[in-house]
Design a protein around this motif. Structure first.
Motif, PDB file in Angstrom:
ATOM      1  N   ARG A  78       0.559  -1.032   0.658  1.00  0.00           N
ATOM      2  CA  ARG A  78      -0.029  -0.177   0.139  1.00  0.00           C
ATOM      3  C   ARG A  78       0.610   1.634   0.039  1.00  0.00           C
ATOM      4  O   ARG A  78       0.167   2.087  -0.780  1.00  0.00           O
ATOM      5  N   SER A  82       0.430   4.094  -3.239  1.00  0.00           N
ATOM      6  CA  SER A  82       0.674   5.558  -2.397  1.00  0.00           C
ATOM      7  C   SER A  82       1.272   6.081  -2.820  1.00  0.00           C
ATOM      8  O   SER A  82       0.333   7.048  -3.724  1.00  0.00           O
ATOM      9  N   ARG A  86      -0.343   9.290  -5.842  1.00  0.00           N
ATOM     10  CA  ARG A  86      -0.237  10.545  -5.440  1.00  0.00           C
ATOM     11  C   ARG A  86       0.631  11.413  -5.960  1.00  0.00           C
ATOM     12  O   ARG A  86       0.682  12.420  -6.556  1.00  0.00           O
ATOM     13  N   ALA A 183      -5.274   0.305  -2.992  1.00  0.00           N
ATOM     14  CA  ALA A 183      -4.646   1.761  -2.642  1.00  0.00           C
ATOM     15  C   ALA A 183      -4.233   2.356  -3.506  1.00  0.00           C
ATOM     16  O   ALA A 183      -4.351   3.916  -3.631  1.00  0.00           O
ATOM     17  N   ARG A 186      -7.930   4.024  -4.037  1.00  0.00           N
ATOM     18  CA  ARG A 186      -8.368   4.975  -3.790  1.00  0.00           C
ATOM     19  C   ARG A 186      -8.013   6.285  -4.067  1.00  0.00           C
ATOM     20  O   ARG A 186      -8.579   7.124  -3.893  1.00  0.00           O
ATOM     21  N   TRP A 187      -6.865   6.953  -4.724  1.00  0.00           N
ATOM     22  CA  TRP A 187      -6.467   7.744  -5.311  1.00  0.00           C
ATOM     23  C   TRP A 187      -6.768   8.754  -6.192  1.00  0.00           C
ATOM     24  O   TRP A 187      -6.775   9.783  -6.789  1.00  0.00           O
TER      25      TRP A 187
END
Length: 413
Positions: A78, A82, A86, A183, A186-187
């Motif tokens: 994750r 991430s 990001r 993960a 989600r972004w």
């Protein structure tokens, strides 16, 4: 893909659109955006982030080992995913990051093709006139040097909201890879409609023939790029035959070295018998030139490579030579390429296959290459059948006809 025992988890998150949307006036903007985004995030994250820029895909590679003994495999997955997501979906960069990105892009272009990458720019513009970054994804010098912050920011936003593909090299189990994928998701902004790459209008029509370019004053050697647009590389077979061609051309015992060298001294002609004296040399019957002196060794060096991707690809031979010898060197290379289909032999094919196999074997020792193969689908592809000389010659005949060859010669101002 799970590689138990691997020291790090590796993630590649990228747009499969690559630089498809770029045209003549924003060539290199996507690469600049990737460099600037990574430059911005690099200081904040406990994960190594690298830009990944090709003609067919642009994004980031992220990798990291376990932080400590308490971090679980899922937590590591994750954390790395991430960081990649990001960087793409939640990064806004400013003038300082763009300045550093521009310096890195210009340095890349100059390292790739000499002073201001002038010869490469002229070649890319001849192969794909309206889309030079389809050949060199870092773009062309003047556009990169003058790229506006707003243009580059908008390009990164467009990439983040378009289609994205994820590849994960897990070092524990499939659950770790699944945690990484969740993960990253989600972004990313949800979309009701499928994300697709735009389809630029019009076919890419190359401009074969001779083109001139200027190098910065004081450049030590002149430069030429000789090559041709290749058939669509969407099929694995075409790409593999192109790679064989590059391998056959390069190296100390390759076809390019032979083309630029003086030929072996020809055997002495048989002695003329007294009964058959040699005819005197006249204007109508000139004395034959000595084979060893009519074609001399050139103080030039040349190397071949493949440029571009599935939308437009090219075989390119770069030549560096003194200005006085550049014309002859580029002529010899053009003649070599135009006649390659008739010239290559089984020995050339065997040598090229051995070189390609060794290079691929060495590259696969690096997790980065295995990750890229996973992203592109090459990791699961059935190994190709061994190429035949007839298939190779047919490929060369279709790609490297004399009328298809582009020659760029660049000399200092």
């Amino acid at each position: 893909l799970v590689e138990r025992g691997q020291g790090e988890v590796w993630v590649l998150l990228a747009s499969p659109c690559g630089v498809a949307a770029e045209g003549l006036y924003d060539a290199g903007a996507t690469a600049l955006a990737a460099l600037a985004a990574v430059q911005t995030r690099r200081r904040e994250l406990d994960v190594t982030i690298e830009p990944w820029v090709t003609a067919d895909a642009v994004g980031v590679i992220a990798h990291a080992p376990f932080r400590d003994d308490r971090e679980t495999p899922a937590e590591l997955g994750r954390r790395v995913a991430s960081a990649a997501a990001r960087t793409i979906a939640a990064t806004t960069f400013g003038p300082d990051a763009l300045t550093q990105a521009r310096a890195a892009a210009l340095q890349h272009l100059e390292r790739l093709s000499g002073g201001r990458a002038a010869a490469l720019e002229a070649f890319a513009s001849a192969i794909a006139p309206d889309h030079p970054s389809w050949i060199e994804p870092f773009g062309v010098w003047d556009r990169v040097a003058s790229g506006a912050l707003e243009t580059v920011q908008l390009r990164w936003q467009a990439l983040a909201t378009g289609p994205l593909r994820l590849a994960v090299l897990a070092n524990a189990d499939a659950a770790q890879a699944a945690a990484a994928a969740e993960a990253a998701e989600r972004w990313l902004s949800p979309r009701l409609a499928p994300r697709t790459c735009g389809s630029p209008d019009g076919a890419v029509v190359p401009r074969p023939g001779h083109h001139d370019a200027r190098l910065p004053a004081g450049t030590a050697l002149s430069q030429a790029v000789v090559g041709a647009r290749l058939p669509a590389a969407r099929e694995a077979t075409a790409r593999e035959l192109a790679e064989l061609t590059v391998a056959a051309l390069n190296g100390a015992d390759g076809l390019l070295a032979a083309a630029l060298a003086a030929p072996a001294t020809a055997p002495a002609p048989p002695a003329t018998s007294p009964a058959s004296p040699a005819a005197p040399a006249t204007a109508a019957n000139p004395a034959p030139a000595d084979a060893a002196t009519s074609r001399r060794q050139l103080a030039a060096r040349a190397s071949a490579g493949l440029l571009g991707g599935t939308r437009a690809a090219a075989l390119a031979v770069e030549i560096r030579a003194p200005s006085a010898e550049l014309g002859e060197a580029s002529t010899r290379v053009k003649e070599l390429l135009a006649g390659l289909a008739q010239r290559v032999t089984d020995a050339d094919l065997g040598r090229a296959e051995a070189l390609v196999a060794r290079r691929e074997r060495d590259a696969l020792a690096e997790p980065r290459r295995r990750l890229i193969n996973l992203f592109s689908g090459r990791a699961s592809r059935t190994p190709p059948a061994k190429a035949t000389l007839a298939a190779w010659r047919a490929f060369l005949a279709g790609a490297l006809g004399a009328d298809a060859i582009v020659t760029v010669e660049a000399r200092p101002d």
